[in-house]
Design an enzyme around this catalytic site. Structure first.
Site, PDB file in Angstrom:
ATOM      1  CG  ASP A 173       9.763   4.673  -6.781  1.00 40.28           C
ATOM      2  OD1 ASP A 173       9.859   4.686  -5.540  1.00 40.28           O
ATOM      3  OD2 ASP A 173       8.686   4.481  -7.385  1.00 40.28           O
TER       4      ASP A 173
HETATM    5 MG   LIG Z   1       6.750   4.839  -6.590  1.00 43.14          MG
END
Ligand SMILES: [Mg+2]
Length: 232
Positions: A9
Site C-alpha cells: 500500500d
Molecule cells: Mg494506506
C-alpha cells in the site's frame, strides 16, 4: 523464502498522506477560497471529515471513484458556506497534491533493503493524477516493478476484482507467494482476505485503526516488517 511478491500500500504505509494532504489543501485553499474567507484550521478539519466519509462510502461500494472525489467537496462547500465549483476545486486539489510526496522516515531504506530479494508492486487506491508524481518525489517509484492505481484499474481495494487484475498483470504470479502489506484494515487487510492472500497489517502507533478480525502478520515498525520477511 515463503514470499516472492510484496504488494505494498502507499498512503499511510510508505507515504505520509496526512502531511501531503495538509500541504495540498492549503495550496488549493489559497487558490480557490482565500479571497472569500481567510484560512482557518477548522476548514481543514471539515474537509478531512468529508473526505473520510466519502472514502468510507467508496470502500463499501456505494459510489464510484469519480463520485467520491466530487462528493467530498460538494459536502465541504455545503458545510462551510463557501462558494465554488466542486469539480474545479477537486482538480485544483489534485494539482496541488501532485506536487507533494513525503516518504515516512525509513521508507526508502526499507524498499532498498527488500529490493532484489523480493518483487515489489504497489497497490494503491490513490488517484491517477497525483499518485505517480508523489511516488517519484518521495524517491519510492524506482523500487516498484509496477504501480497499480485503482482508478486506472477501474475498481479498487478491497474488491476482489482489483486483486484479480493485479494477479493477472504480474508475470508468474502465485497467490501462495504473495503478501499484502498495508495499514488499512478495511482496504488492505480486508482486500487480502477477499483475494485469498496473506496480509501483513502495518500498524504504527498513532493511526488508531480498529484492529482487523483476521490478519497473517502484524508489525508496528519498518524494522518489524523486515524481521517478519527475513524469518518466514
Ligand atoms: Mg494506506
Amino acid at each position: 523464502m515463503k514470499y516472492r511478491f510484496l504488494l505494498f500500500d502507499a498512503d499511510c504505509t510508505l507515504l505520509d498522506f496526512p502531511a501531503d494532504m495538509t500541504q495540498a489543501f492549503h495550496r488549493m485553499y489559497a487558490a480557490q477560497f482565500a479571497a472569500q474567507r481567510p484560512f482557518q484550521p477548522e476548514l481543514l478539519d471539515c474537509y478531512e471529515a468529508c473526505n473520510n466519509r466519502a472514502w468510507a462510502r467508496f470502500e463499501r461500494g456505494e459510489c464510484a471513484k469519480g463520485q467520491l472525489y466530487i462528493s467530498r467537496f460538494v459536502e465541504f462547500l455545503a458545510q462551510t458556506g463557501l462558494s465554488g465549483d466542486p469539480e474545479a476545486v477537486n482538480a485544483s486539489y489534485f494539482e496541488a497534491l501532485a506536487q507533494t510526496g513525503t516518504p515516512y522516515p525509513g521508507a526508502v531504506e526499507l524498499l532498498r533493503e527488500l529490493y532484489g530479494s523480493f518483487q515489489l508492486y504497489m497497490i494503491t487506491n490513490g488517484n491517477v493524477v497525483s499518485q505517480m508524481p508523489r511516488l517519484r518525489h518521495a524517491g519510492l517509484a524506482e523500487y516498484f516493478q509496477e504501480v497499480f492505481v485503482s482508478e486506472a484499474v477501474g475498481v479498487g481495494k478491497p474488491d476482489k476484482r482489483y486483486f484479480d487484475y493485479v494477479a493477472d498483470h504480474i508475470p508468474g504470479f502465485r497467490a501462495a507467494e504473495a503478501l499484502v502489506i498495508g495499514d488499512s484494515p478495511s482496504s488492505d487487510v480486508q482486500g487480502a482476505i477477499n483475494a485469498g492472500l496473506d496480509s501483513l497489517w502495518y500498524d504504527p502507533p498513532g493511526l488508531n485503526h480498529t484492529r482487523p478480525q483476521r490478519f497473517t502478520y502484524r508489525a508496528e515498525t519498518y524494522g518489524g516488517i523486515l524481521e517478519i520477511l527475513r524469518n518466514v
